[in-house]
Design a protein around this motif. Structure first.
Motif, PDB file in Angstrom:
ATOM      1  N   LEU A  83      35.648  22.345 -15.721  1.00 21.37           N
ATOM      2  CA  LEU A  83      35.546  22.932 -14.254  1.00 21.37           C
ATOM      3  C   LEU A  83      36.363  24.304 -14.243  1.00 21.37           C
ATOM      4  O   LEU A  83      35.735  25.136 -13.480  1.00 21.37           O
ATOM      5  CB  LEU A  83      36.334  21.930 -13.390  1.00 21.37           C
ATOM      6  CG  LEU A  83      35.655  20.637 -13.329  1.00 21.37           C
ATOM      7  CD1 LEU A  83      36.521  19.687 -12.518  1.00 21.37           C
ATOM      8  CD2 LEU A  83      34.432  20.738 -12.578  1.00 21.37           C
ATOM      9  N   ILE A 135      33.574  26.592 -15.697  1.00 21.89           N
ATOM     10  CA  ILE A 135      32.544  26.852 -14.710  1.00 21.89           C
ATOM     11  C   ILE A 135      33.056  27.797 -13.513  1.00 21.89           C
ATOM     12  O   ILE A 135      32.278  28.513 -13.088  1.00 21.89           O
ATOM     13  CB  ILE A 135      31.822  25.600 -14.100  1.00 21.89           C
ATOM     14  CG1 ILE A 135      31.473  24.934 -15.255  1.00 21.89           C
ATOM     15  CG2 ILE A 135      30.974  25.530 -12.914  1.00 21.89           C
ATOM     16  CD1 ILE A 135      31.017  23.373 -15.209  1.00 21.89           C
ATOM     17  N   PRO A 188      29.717  15.851 -17.661  1.00 21.83           N
ATOM     18  CA  PRO A 188      28.425  15.800 -17.742  1.00 21.83           C
ATOM     19  C   PRO A 188      27.884  17.229 -17.075  1.00 21.83           C
ATOM     20  O   PRO A 188      27.031  17.543 -17.456  1.00 21.83           O
ATOM     21  CB  PRO A 188      28.016  14.890 -16.803  1.00 21.83           C
ATOM     22  CG  PRO A 188      29.168  13.797 -16.961  1.00 21.83           C
ATOM     23  CD  PRO A 188      30.318  14.734 -17.356  1.00 21.83           C
ATOM     24  N   VAL A 189      28.516  17.747 -16.413  1.00 20.64           N
ATOM     25  CA  VAL A 189      28.115  18.924 -15.792  1.00 20.64           C
ATOM     26  C   VAL A 189      28.011  20.183 -16.721  1.00 20.64           C
ATOM     27  O   VAL A 189      27.093  21.135 -16.510  1.00 20.64           O
ATOM     28  CB  VAL A 189      29.233  19.677 -14.681  1.00 20.64           C
ATOM     29  CG1 VAL A 189      29.095  21.066 -14.301  1.00 20.64           C
ATOM     30  CG2 VAL A 189      29.153  18.758 -13.676  1.00 20.64           C
ATOM     31  N   PHE A 207      24.808  21.298 -17.865  1.00 17.61           N
ATOM     32  CA  PHE A 207      23.833  21.967 -16.793  1.00 17.61           C
ATOM     33  C   PHE A 207      24.257  23.273 -16.213  1.00 17.61           C
ATOM     34  O   PHE A 207      23.628  23.846 -15.404  1.00 17.61           O
ATOM     35  CB  PHE A 207      23.845  20.746 -15.706  1.00 17.61           C
ATOM     36  CG  PHE A 207      23.287  19.657 -16.124  1.00 17.61           C
ATOM     37  CD1 PHE A 207      21.653  19.641 -16.075  1.00 17.61           C
ATOM     38  CD2 PHE A 207      23.690  18.508 -16.168  1.00 17.61           C
ATOM     39  CE1 PHE A 207      20.989  18.561 -16.563  1.00 17.61           C
ATOM     40  CE2 PHE A 207      22.987  17.061 -16.530  1.00 17.61           C
ATOM     41  CZ  PHE A 207      21.678  17.218 -16.729  1.00 17.61           C
ATOM     42  N   LEU A 241      28.217   6.311 -20.662  1.00 20.12           N
ATOM     43  CA  LEU A 241      27.633   7.093 -19.694  1.00 20.12           C
ATOM     44  C   LEU A 241      27.533   6.529 -18.729  1.00 20.12           C
ATOM     45  O   LEU A 241      26.544   6.104 -18.333  1.00 20.12           O
ATOM     46  CB  LEU A 241      26.560   7.771 -20.433  1.00 20.12           C
ATOM     47  CG  LEU A 241      26.451   9.473 -20.447  1.00 20.12           C
ATOM     48  CD1 LEU A 241      24.978   9.854 -20.909  1.00 20.12           C
ATOM     49  CD2 LEU A 241      26.555  10.052 -19.064  1.00 20.12           C
ATOM     50  N   ILE A 301      16.577  17.324 -11.676  1.00 23.52           N
ATOM     51  CA  ILE A 301      17.137  18.592 -12.549  1.00 23.52           C
ATOM     52  C   ILE A 301      16.238  18.653 -13.708  1.00 23.52           C
ATOM     53  O   ILE A 301      15.615  19.722 -14.194  1.00 23.52           O
ATOM     54  CB  ILE A 301      18.610  18.160 -12.905  1.00 23.52           C
ATOM     55  CG1 ILE A 301      19.663  18.291 -11.766  1.00 23.52           C
ATOM     56  CG2 ILE A 301      19.121  19.030 -14.016  1.00 23.52           C
ATOM     57  CD1 ILE A 301      20.875  17.945 -11.817  1.00 23.52           C
ATOM     58  N   VAL A 326      26.938  17.038 -10.564  1.00 29.49           N
ATOM     59  CA  VAL A 326      26.139  18.083 -11.128  1.00 29.49           C
ATOM     60  C   VAL A 326      25.219  18.701 -10.131  1.00 29.49           C
ATOM     61  O   VAL A 326      24.728  19.824 -10.360  1.00 29.49           O
ATOM     62  CB  VAL A 326      25.262  17.463 -12.136  1.00 29.49           C
ATOM     63  CG1 VAL A 326      24.286  18.451 -12.708  1.00 29.49           C
ATOM     64  CG2 VAL A 326      26.084  17.039 -13.289  1.00 29.49           C
ATOM     65  N   PHE A 362      25.890  22.366  -9.233  1.00 24.92           N
ATOM     66  CA  PHE A 362      25.897  23.311 -10.190  1.00 24.92           C
ATOM     67  C   PHE A 362      24.386  23.643 -11.023  1.00 24.92           C
ATOM     68  O   PHE A 362      24.454  24.217 -12.050  1.00 24.92           O
ATOM     69  CB  PHE A 362      26.712  22.784 -11.442  1.00 24.92           C
ATOM     70  CG  PHE A 362      28.337  22.733 -11.006  1.00 24.92           C
ATOM     71  CD1 PHE A 362      29.125  24.028 -11.050  1.00 24.92           C
ATOM     72  CD2 PHE A 362      28.960  21.536 -10.804  1.00 24.92           C
ATOM     73  CE1 PHE A 362      30.326  23.799 -10.347  1.00 24.92           C
ATOM     74  CE2 PHE A 362      30.332  21.475 -10.323  1.00 24.92           C
ATOM     75  CZ  PHE A 362      30.997  22.601 -10.141  1.00 24.92           C
ATOM     76  N   ALA A 363      23.572  22.708 -10.387  1.00 24.45           N
ATOM     77  CA  ALA A 363      22.262  22.937 -10.845  1.00 24.45           C
ATOM     78  C   ALA A 363      21.570  24.334 -10.465  1.00 24.45           C
ATOM     79  O   ALA A 363      22.273  24.868  -9.720  1.00 24.45           O
ATOM     80  CB  ALA A 363      21.402  21.946 -10.363  1.00 24.45           C
TER      81      ALA A 363
END
Lengths: 343, 343
Positions: free
Chosen positions: A258, A261, A287-288, A291, B79, B261, B288, B291-292
């Motif tokens: 984080l 990012i 997970p982010v 992406f 997950l 996504i 997410v 952040f896409a």
DNA sequence: CTGAAAGCGCTTACAG
DNA sequence: CTGAAAGCGCTTACAG
């Protein structure tokens, strides 16, 4: 609703004593196979299940573990760190595999948490899962120790050696991330994340970072280390500070994804290209990360293994077997933010 | 380790009967204030906690709820859908607030889950949390009903009206997402996600989508609906299929953020700009989403409220109060992927 | 306001 | 191999 069947009901139908029913259902060798099968058939038919309250009361153990999530009260908006989710998953699975149940709760809600579960015999032991700052809990840990409560904490090794801790090797994580960037030809490093002992995980990552720099004969510039907590906003701000101070760097290692990012957002706003101008590596592989733009190279913690070891260690502790604090190795997930070839 | 204190130890020290200790600790008005305080002081000193196994056995309830996460076995690699994490958080909090404990487990690991908890008196009721496809559990639900187990399921309304379900209003979610895109001037819509009753959440989102289109006098073209499950890979593939079929569209509504996504990735690869050429809206508002690239406009479910209602409904059910299936409204989070002005 | 007693449903020595 | 009995630690009518 028909009253729940008890072992006495089964005994009555099977024409045996209640003791025999209990033995049969527990697969005692003391009961003849035929009797056992007959009893089991009746139990199935009546949808009988052993009353855990009664059996636990009798045997004085609960076959249940408690998981206490100790979160920063800052992000209470149902925003759990995804890393914890992953840990929760593996802990749940490991617990079930061992035939135990899992009670889950959040620290904030129970002022009296240190005693709640095990003392009331609802759990045989406790797993403490928190990010970093256990200093706040110091007194509570002392109390847990004093009460001989069985517990294991997730995270960095604890000052008090009697506290059993399991954690990923954050020093090693810091080393491999930094070595990777060095291997890509980077020379001027910045680090975002707390370096004080108040945040042991981050501190260890920083220590590993410095270790790798020194080993490569590179400079460790304290001015290029900025404190940050594990949020995107904090990473953004930390990177801004770094730039405002006029620091020059071609690589940035963030103590969490984080933070990384947020930092990337700040860099981009200043027209700094990632990874061309600054290579970035994060930590956690949330997970982010995949992406992010560019996809984030990061240090991954093996949560699957971690959950298993946490549960196994706690169980050993409960059974009085020997256990020791363990470090779990980390691995690097290479994506584009570090400037390596990978997609 | 000193043996755990019992109410008898306290009674002995306080010079009263064990019954009085029990009453005092439960704040019974039958015991004089002075006696009560004296007993409580001793209890604190001895670090006494009521043995839950004994009290639960006696009162025949556990003050514990069980949460069963019913996941697709496909993504068992620790997950967990982030949406569930959020729900888990709010359910945990709501449960604690009501003075209950929470047992958590995963469906896959317990073949016999339908009976495990409540039948063994470890929990007073069960919350079933799964994404979509409850069809697989149909038989198990029937059994739960037959056994008079107290349970509530998360998701779309169930065929069997005796099943208490709590869920977000997926039809309304589909409507607001679609209306928003229509308001932005889009005319040719594609939908990614299952439209069959096998996946009730997705189906309802699709129904809402169609409803909004019809209300606006727009065409519903079945060829522009492609099945997909909630993964990035599935969304990518579904969008590719759409393009391969030569479909033309200027708006895309995906039944989940991950699908959206994946779809955006496929569109970009074909040189289709988002949101310029195709406006995209997802569903869930997972972390997410923001952040896409571009940040995803999406339908958000109020997990905070949902968790509270799930717990509260289950508790009402347990207490024999009146309860009814409820739908929780959703809201649109506008970001850039839909082409609206927002950042 | 307090105490003696029953009983929740099991497990497990003890005695056959 | 089986049964009768004790007891895990509470809560709660029942009797004062």
């Amino acid at each position: 609703m028909a009253a729940k069947a008890t072992s006495i009901d089964i005994a009555y139908r099977a024409g045996v004593s209640q003791s025999t029913v209990s033995r049969a259902l527990r697969n005692s060798p003391l009961v003849s196979p035929e009797t056992r099968e007959r009893i089991k058939a009746i139990a199935r038919e009546l949808n009988y299940k052993v009353d855990k309250n009664a059996s636990n009361l009798r045997t004085q153990n609960s076959h249940t573990l408690a998981l206490l999530l100790c979160e920063d009260p800052t992000n209470d908006d149902s925003l759990i760190n995804p890393f914890f989710l992953s840990m929760l998953g593996s802990i749940t699975r490991a617990t079930a595999r061992q035939g135990y149940d899992l009670l889950v709760s959040f620290q904030q809600l129970s002022e009296d948490w240190h005693a709640d579960y095990e003392d009331s015999n609802k759990a045989d032991g406790i797993i403490l899962l928190g990010y970093g700052d256990y200093m706040d809990y110091e007194q509570k840990l002392e109390k847990l120790l004093a009460q001989n409560t069985h517990f294991v904490i997730w995270g960095a090794e604890h000052n008090n050696k009697s506290v059993l801790s399991i954690g990923c090797d954050n020093v090693q994580g810091g080393v491999i991330a930094t070595e990777h960037l060095i291997g890509l030809g980077r020379k001027e490093f910045a680090f975002l994340g707390g370096a004080s002992s108040h945040c042991p995980e981050f501190r260890d990552r920083y220590l590993g970072h410095c270790k790798a720099l020194k080993a490569a004969g590179l400079v460790v510039d304290k001015r290029r280390q900025i404190d940050a907590i594990s949020t995107e906003a904090s990473g953004y701000e930390a990177a801004q500070q770094l730039l405002k101070k006029g620091m020059v760097f071609d690589a940035l290692f963030a103590a969490s994804d984080l933070i990384a990012i947020g930092a990337i957002r700040a860099l981009k706003e200043q027209g700094i290209a990632v990874p061309e101008d600054v290579a970035v590596v994060g930590y956690d592989d949330i997970p982010v990360a995949s992406f992010a733009n560019p996809p984030l190279t990061t240090v991954k913690q093996n949560t699957q293994l971690a959950g298993e070891i946490l549960v196994e260690s706690l169980l050993r502790l409960i059974l009085g077997k020997e256990v020791s604090t363990q470090l779990i190795p980390t691995s690097l997930v290479v994506r584009r933010s570090c400037g390596a070839g990978a997609a």
